[in-house]
Design a protein around this motif. Structure first.
Motif, short mmCIF file in Angstrom:
data_model
loop_
_atom_site.label_atom_id
_atom_site.label_comp_id
_atom_site.label_asym_id
_atom_site.label_seq_id
_atom_site.Cartn_x
_atom_site.Cartn_y
_atom_site.Cartn_z
N ARG A 176 0.82 -1.21 0.00
CA ARG A 176 0.00 0.00 0.00
C ARG A 176 0.85 1.26 0.00
O ARG A 176 0.33 2.36 -0.15
CB ARG A 176 -0.93 0.00 1.21
CG ARG A 176 -1.94 -1.15 1.20
CD ARG A 176 -2.90 -1.06 2.35
NE ARG A 176 -3.68 0.16 2.29
CZ ARG A 176 -4.31 0.72 3.34
NH1 ARG A 176 -4.20 0.16 4.54
NH2 ARG A 176 -5.01 1.83 3.19
N THR A 177 2.15 1.13 0.22
CA THR A 177 3.04 2.29 0.19
C THR A 177 4.23 1.98 -0.71
O THR A 177 4.54 0.81 -0.99
CB THR A 177 3.56 2.65 1.59
OG1 THR A 177 4.47 1.63 2.03
CG2 THR A 177 2.41 2.80 2.59
N ALA A 304 -0.10 5.09 2.91
CA ALA A 304 -1.23 4.19 2.68
C ALA A 304 -2.54 4.94 2.51
O ALA A 304 -3.53 4.39 2.02
CB ALA A 304 -1.35 3.21 3.85
#
Length: 430
Positions: A176-177, A304
């Motif tokens: 997510r990052t 995120a």
């Protein structure tokens, strides 16, 4: 699709395909007599919408607008630029001249520069919910705070991944990052497996990383465009690209189509590529054993809380300034860009709808759903009418990327590339 498409040359009636639904009678009965139907001519691009969709739309529109007949004419992307330019300058007495035209979102500035489009600012604010439009579609359609291009549909890049290779690396969920993405890609890049196949000249992907850092490819000041790859923010975007690209064996001196990255991914030894979701079909055709083993996730952002920025391709709808039926043309645009038909188009064609608030319409298609997440943070290329000169065969951004990935000093090469971009965007031609 290559997310930006070129267009040119004069239109002949024999090259047009007319798509209409079942026509109601040529005359609509009104109290006190009969009124001749007005014809609104609409140019849409080949494969933007299916024949079945267009027939349903035409029948519904003509039922609701009993005084209008739609004449939808399908155009080819090749040579469309000159056709549109010619049409915008034509005498509307020509029955083949369009009232409504589908144009590539990044091409709207070119047609604005040439004049000949109707200002649709009032309709955008009052009827079309412009506050929720995808920025990558809406922003190219603006000139001096006036809205000329109405967003229609979008497509953008996502990460396509091999589920088996992720499982072998004990990766249970997508990153997510950016930091998570790099870490996972390093774990995947082992033995005979490439963590990611990222070609050295994939400048659309680089653009997203530059935008995430707060940079631009070029910026405008007082109407003058200047290359901006040498800013600290843009250089940070290139630095991230370099780190990611090193976690695979993508060629440093070629783009994603040479060779076609989907074909390379189909060999089964690559964990990830960055592409439009439709590439999955090409991959499975090449290697049927990968059917059901491909997944999708949005390009990760720096945190995120927000997916990464992406280049948004797609189409806008414009109304020709020489139309003799502004009301009819605007009604067509409102219908095509409105919730009912925009969501049906998205479901039918696996596009991203024109508004972030309509993303639920494609939630059942994993690849399209991943696109929709990214599209909410999408952007278009700089809105200079001369930007196509940058995207030419000798694109200076591609050359810059290859030199940096081959070991040249990024700051030095970025200055060279920025100067060349500035030169090409100089309207004086100097």
């Amino acid at each position: 699709m290559t997310l930006v498409r070129s267009r040119r040359a004069v239109l002949s009636l024999s090259s047009l395909v007319v798509v209409t639904g079942t026509l109601i009678s040529a005359c609509g009965a009104l109290p006190g007599g009969e009124q001749q139907r007005r014809t609104v001519t609409v140019w849409l691009m080949r494969n933007s919408a299916s024949d079945a969709f267009l027939k349903r739309f035409t029948k519904d529109f003509e039922t609701e607008h009993a005084d209008v007949r739609l004449d939808i004419r399908i155009q080819d992307w090749t040579g469309i630029g000159e056709k549109v330019t010619t049409a915008l300058k034509s005498d509307k007495g020509d029955s083949a001249a369009p009232d409504v035209i589908e144009v590539g979102n990044t091409q709207v500035p070119q047609y604005l520069d040439e004049g000949g489009l109707v200002d649709l600012s009032l309709e955008s604010a009052r009827d079309l919910g412009m506050d929720d439009w995808l920025p990558g579609l809406a922003e190219p359609g603006v000139d001096k705070s006036r809205q000329f291009g109405i967003p229609w549909y979008a497509a953008n890049r996502v990460v396509i991944y091999n589920k088996d290779l992720f499982a072998q690396a004990d990766i249970k969920s997508p990153p997510r990052t950016r930091d998570e993405w790099l870490d996972m890609t390093r774990r995947l890049d082992t033995g005979g497996t490439q963590g990611i196949y990222l070609a050295g000249q994939d400048w659309y992907t680089l653009s997203g990383f530059v935008w995430d850092e707060g940079g631009e490819l070029a910026h405008a000041s007082a109407g003058t465009w200047t290359g901006a790859l040498d800013t600290p923010a843009a250089l940070r975007g290139m630095e991230f690209y370099e780190r990611l690209q090193a976690l695979g064996d993508g060629p440093k001196n070629a783009d994603e189509e040479h060779p076609a990255q989907a074909d390379r991914f189909a060999k089964g030894d690559i964990a990830q590529i960055i592409s439009v979701p439709g590439a999955a079909q090409q991959i499975v055709r090449k290697n049927p054993s990968l059917k059901g083993k491909l997944g999708f996730f949005p390009i990760p952002g720096k945190t995120a809380a927000r997916a990464g920025s992406v280049f948004t391709g797609g189409s806008d709808l414009v109304v020709a300034g020489n139309t003799d039926d502004r009301a009819g043309a605007v009604a067509v645009v409102k219908a095509l860009a409105g919730k009912k038909w925009n969501t049906e188009l998205a479901r039918t064609m696996n596009y991203v709808p024109n508004k972030s608030t309509l993303a639920d319409a494609v939630a059942d298609e994993p690849g399209v759903a991943a696109m929709a997440v990214g599209a909410a943070h999408g952007k278009a290329t700089p809105a200079s009418p001369l930007w196509a000169t940058v995207e030419a065969a000798d694109n200076p951004i591609k050359a810059y990327m290859s030199r940096v990935l081959s070991g040249a000093d990024p700051a030095t090469e970025a200055k060279k590339a920025s100067r060349e971009i500035t030169r090409r965007l100089d309207e004086s031609g100097e």
